[in-house]
Design a protein around this motif. Structure first.
Motif, PDB file in Angstrom:
ATOM      1  N   ASP A  33       0.816  -1.223   0.000  1.00 17.28           N
ATOM      2  CA  ASP A  33       0.000   0.000   0.000  1.00 17.28           C
ATOM      3  C   ASP A  33       0.841   1.262   0.000  1.00 17.28           C
ATOM      4  N   ASN A  34       2.121   1.160   0.421  1.00 17.52           N
ATOM      5  CA  ASN A  34       2.994   2.347   0.489  1.00 17.52           C
ATOM      6  C   ASN A  34       2.334   3.475   1.278  1.00 17.52           C
ATOM      7  N   ARG A  35       1.743   3.132   2.417  1.00 16.67           N
ATOM      8  CA  ARG A  35       1.032   4.120   3.233  1.00 16.67           C
ATOM      9  C   ARG A  35       1.897   4.521   4.436  1.00 16.67           C
ATOM     10  N   TYR A  36       1.882   5.823   4.752  1.00 11.21           N
ATOM     11  CA  TYR A  36       2.725   6.354   5.819  1.00 11.21           C
ATOM     12  C   TYR A  36       1.898   7.197   6.789  1.00 11.21           C
ATOM     13  N   GLN A  37       2.343   7.197   8.046  1.00  5.18           N
ATOM     14  CA  GLN A  37       1.776   8.106   9.036  1.00  5.18           C
ATOM     15  C   GLN A  37       2.891   8.959   9.626  1.00  5.18           C
ATOM     16  N   GLN A  38       2.544  10.154  10.036  1.00  2.40           N
ATOM     17  CA  GLN A  38       3.544  11.074  10.562  1.00  2.40           C
ATOM     18  C   GLN A  38       3.754  10.820  12.039  1.00  2.40           C
ATOM     19  N   SER A  39       4.919  10.299  12.382  1.00  2.00           N
ATOM     20  CA  SER A  39       5.234  10.022  13.782  1.00  2.00           C
ATOM     21  C   SER A  39       5.911  11.201  14.462  1.00  2.00           C
ATOM     22  N   GLY A  40       6.641  12.024  13.706  1.00  3.35           N
ATOM     23  CA  GLY A  40       7.391  13.098  14.334  1.00  3.35           C
ATOM     24  C   GLY A  40       7.366  14.399  13.552  1.00  3.35           C
ATOM     25  N   ILE A  41       7.738  15.470  14.255  1.00  2.70           N
ATOM     26  CA  ILE A  41       7.926  16.798  13.669  1.00  2.70           C
ATOM     27  C   ILE A  41       9.351  17.224  13.999  1.00  2.70           C
ATOM     28  N   VAL A  42      10.118  17.628  13.011  1.00  4.61           N
ATOM     29  CA  VAL A  42      11.515  18.002  13.234  1.00  4.61           C
ATOM     30  C   VAL A  42      11.594  19.113  14.278  1.00  4.61           C
ATOM     31  N   ALA A  43      12.377  18.864  15.328  1.00  2.00           N
ATOM     32  CA  ALA A  43      12.466  19.827  16.429  1.00  2.00           C
ATOM     33  C   ALA A  43      13.899  20.292  16.672  1.00  2.00           C
ATOM     34  N   TRP A  44      14.790  19.403  17.160  1.00  2.00           N
ATOM     35  CA  TRP A  44      16.157  19.844  17.444  1.00  2.00           C
ATOM     36  C   TRP A  44      17.116  18.656  17.443  1.00  2.00           C
ATOM     37  N   GLY A  45      18.404  18.968  17.442  1.00  2.00           N
ATOM     38  CA  GLY A  45      19.441  17.952  17.490  1.00  2.00           C
ATOM     39  C   GLY A  45      20.761  18.584  17.840  1.00  2.00           C
ATOM     40  N   ILE A  46      21.780  17.748  18.040  1.00  2.00           N
ATOM     41  CA  ILE A  46      23.123  18.238  18.356  1.00  2.00           C
ATOM     42  C   ILE A  46      23.923  18.266  17.061  1.00  2.00           C
ATOM     43  N   GLY A  47      23.996  19.420  16.438  1.00  2.00           N
ATOM     44  CA  GLY A  47      24.682  19.531  15.168  1.00  2.00           C
ATOM     45  C   GLY A  47      23.936  18.797  14.077  1.00  2.00           C
ATOM     46  N   CYS A  48      24.658  18.444  13.005  1.00  2.00           N
ATOM     47  CA  CYS A  48      24.094  17.698  11.885  1.00  2.00           C
ATOM     48  C   CYS A  48      25.055  16.597  11.483  1.00  2.00           C
ATOM     49  N   ASN A  49      24.509  15.500  10.985  1.00  2.00           N
ATOM     50  CA  ASN A  49      25.301  14.422  10.391  1.00  2.00           C
ATOM     51  C   ASN A  49      26.145  13.654  11.388  1.00  2.00           C
TER      52      ASN A  49
END
Length: 427
Positions: free
Chosen positions: A378-394
């Motif tokens: 079905d290739n169906r998705y639900q939104q579990s999260g909203i981008v908020a914060w992190g320690i740096g990138c990568n």
């Protein structure tokens, strides 16, 4: 080439600082890290001032994030020999004005797609300048739009168009999403200059889910929300984007600006979007549902590749594959960073990521983290999260995302209070 990714970073005050100093530090971090006033490209102060002066003098519509684009196809013949070694000429036209092959279109006018498009930029290859242009031989160039036959897809929320609509990508080495692949992704832009500042997701034809830190300094009418976008520097996609104006902003009453807890916001737009193959709503999880650790989810948007002034914003929408990280494990990993051994991750967050070079980054706060549900076919998705914060990138440290499952009841209440049905995002 380093992985290109996007969205939102560090937002924690120094441990042991006085309360007033903590508030000041965090406010400053939010301003600098969540970066809610960037252009799609990094600019110096002088360049920004010059651009503002030009904008005040030239009120020309700017369809791509702060960049002027030319929507008319380039029909100047190109020496086809320099491209393919064949002795012929071709025209640079949008892909949907070029017959994929002389035998591709049947007598009833149906065909299933346009094949592959090479999206490489800045290489030595003599390709057409726009990402959606192709070098089309004269006998295959058409004056009318060619529309492929749409496959039978499941109905309802959260349907991912795996690989994208219309064509497949060649040269997609930096997690570029296919055209229309994640049809719920929203680009948020300042109405004054069309500069991109945050992401969001469509949960109802007239409601966008995003982060409080993206909108708590905005006013209704001051920003636009664009659905159906893919390449921010062209308007040549076969299915056009749709823009709406923010009419009302609803923020979670327990949002905490000091640690960005309960980072949930709804934006009601002035008129509904018209749902289409490339514009659709995402599903939301039930209240209290838990995303399964190690599940591969996707965050989508146009944010930076690396943190800081050297980071560059994406032109084409990116899809970043991120594994869900169990809460306690995430908190333990964050405690081994500069946050310190006493750091406590607020329970309103979930975590994902932790693979070096594959991460969300600054410039795309509010963007969705969508996880697969139901039958794989079905290739169906639900939104579990909203981008908020992190320690740096990568880095090899997971990032924190507002846990949508913990706000489902609040979202339902706000939707019903404003006269909107909640079945649009219910799988």
């Amino acid at each position: 080439m380093q992985q290109i990714i996007f969205v939102a970073l560090l937002v924690v005050a120094a441990v042991g600082a006085a309360p007033q100093q903590q508030t000041s530090n965090v406010d400053r971090n939010i301003d600098s890290i969540f970066n809610t006033n960037p252009s799609i490209f990094e600019q110096t102060a002088g360049q920004q001032q010059q651009q503002q002066q030009q904008q005040s003098q030239t009120p020309t519509r700017r369809p791509g994030f702060s960049e002027i684009v030319t929507p008319e196809p380039n029909v100047t013949p190109i020496n086809f020999e320099s491209i393919s070694g064949k002795s012929a000429t071709c025209n640079c036209v949008p892909y949907y004005m070029c017959d994929p092959s002389t035998n591709s279109i049947t007598e009833d006018g149906t065909f299933d797609g346009f094949g592959a498009i090479d999206i490489r930029f800045g290489n030595d290859d003599p390709i057409c300048p726009s990402s959606v242009d192709v070098c089309c031989a004269g006998n295959r160039t058409r004056a009318e739009t060619l529309t492929p036959t749409a496959p039978v897809r499941p109905r309802g929320c959260g349907i991912r168009n795996v690989g994208g609509l219309d064509f497949t990508l060649v040269g997609a080495n930096n997690n570029e999403a296919g055209f229309g692949e994640f049809p719920w992704t929203i680009a948020m832009m300042h109405a004054s200059n069309f500069s991109y500042f945050c992401g969001g997701s469509l949960i109802h034809p007239q409601v966008v889910l995003t982060a409080v830190h993206c909108v708590n300094t905005q006013q209704p009418g001051s920003f636009l929300l664009r659905a159906g976008e893919w390449d921010s520097q062209t308007e040549k996609e076969r299915l056009p984007y749709q823009e709406r104006t923010a009419q009302r902003i609803i923020t979670h009453p327990q949002f905490n600006p000091r640690n960005v807890a309960n980072d949930y916001a709804l934006v009601i737009v002035d008129q509904p979007y018209l749902l289409d193959d490339h514009i659709n709503v995402v599903c939301l999880p039930a209240q209290g549902a838990t995303a399964t650790p190690r599940t591969t989810c996707y965050s989508t948007g146009w944010g930076k590749d690396v943190f800081g002034a050297n980071g560059k914003y994406s032109v084409i929408m990116k899809r970043v594959p991120l594994p869900v990280v169990e809460f306690t494990s995430c908190q333990s990993q964050l405690r081994r960073t500069r946050l310190g051994p006493k750091f406590g991750l607020d329970r309103s967050f979930m975590c994902a990521g932790g693979e070096v070079g594959v991460d969300t980054c600054s410039g795309d706060g509010g963007a969705p983290l969508a996880c697969p549900i139901g039958a794989a076919a079905d290739n169906r998705y639900q939104q579990s999260g909203i981008v908020a914060w992190g320690i740096g990138c990568n880095d090899a440290v997971p990032a924190a995302y507002a846990n949508v499952a913990l706000a489902r009841n609040w979202i339902d209440q706000q939707m019903l209070a404003n006269g909107f049905a909640i079945d649009s995002y219910t799988a």
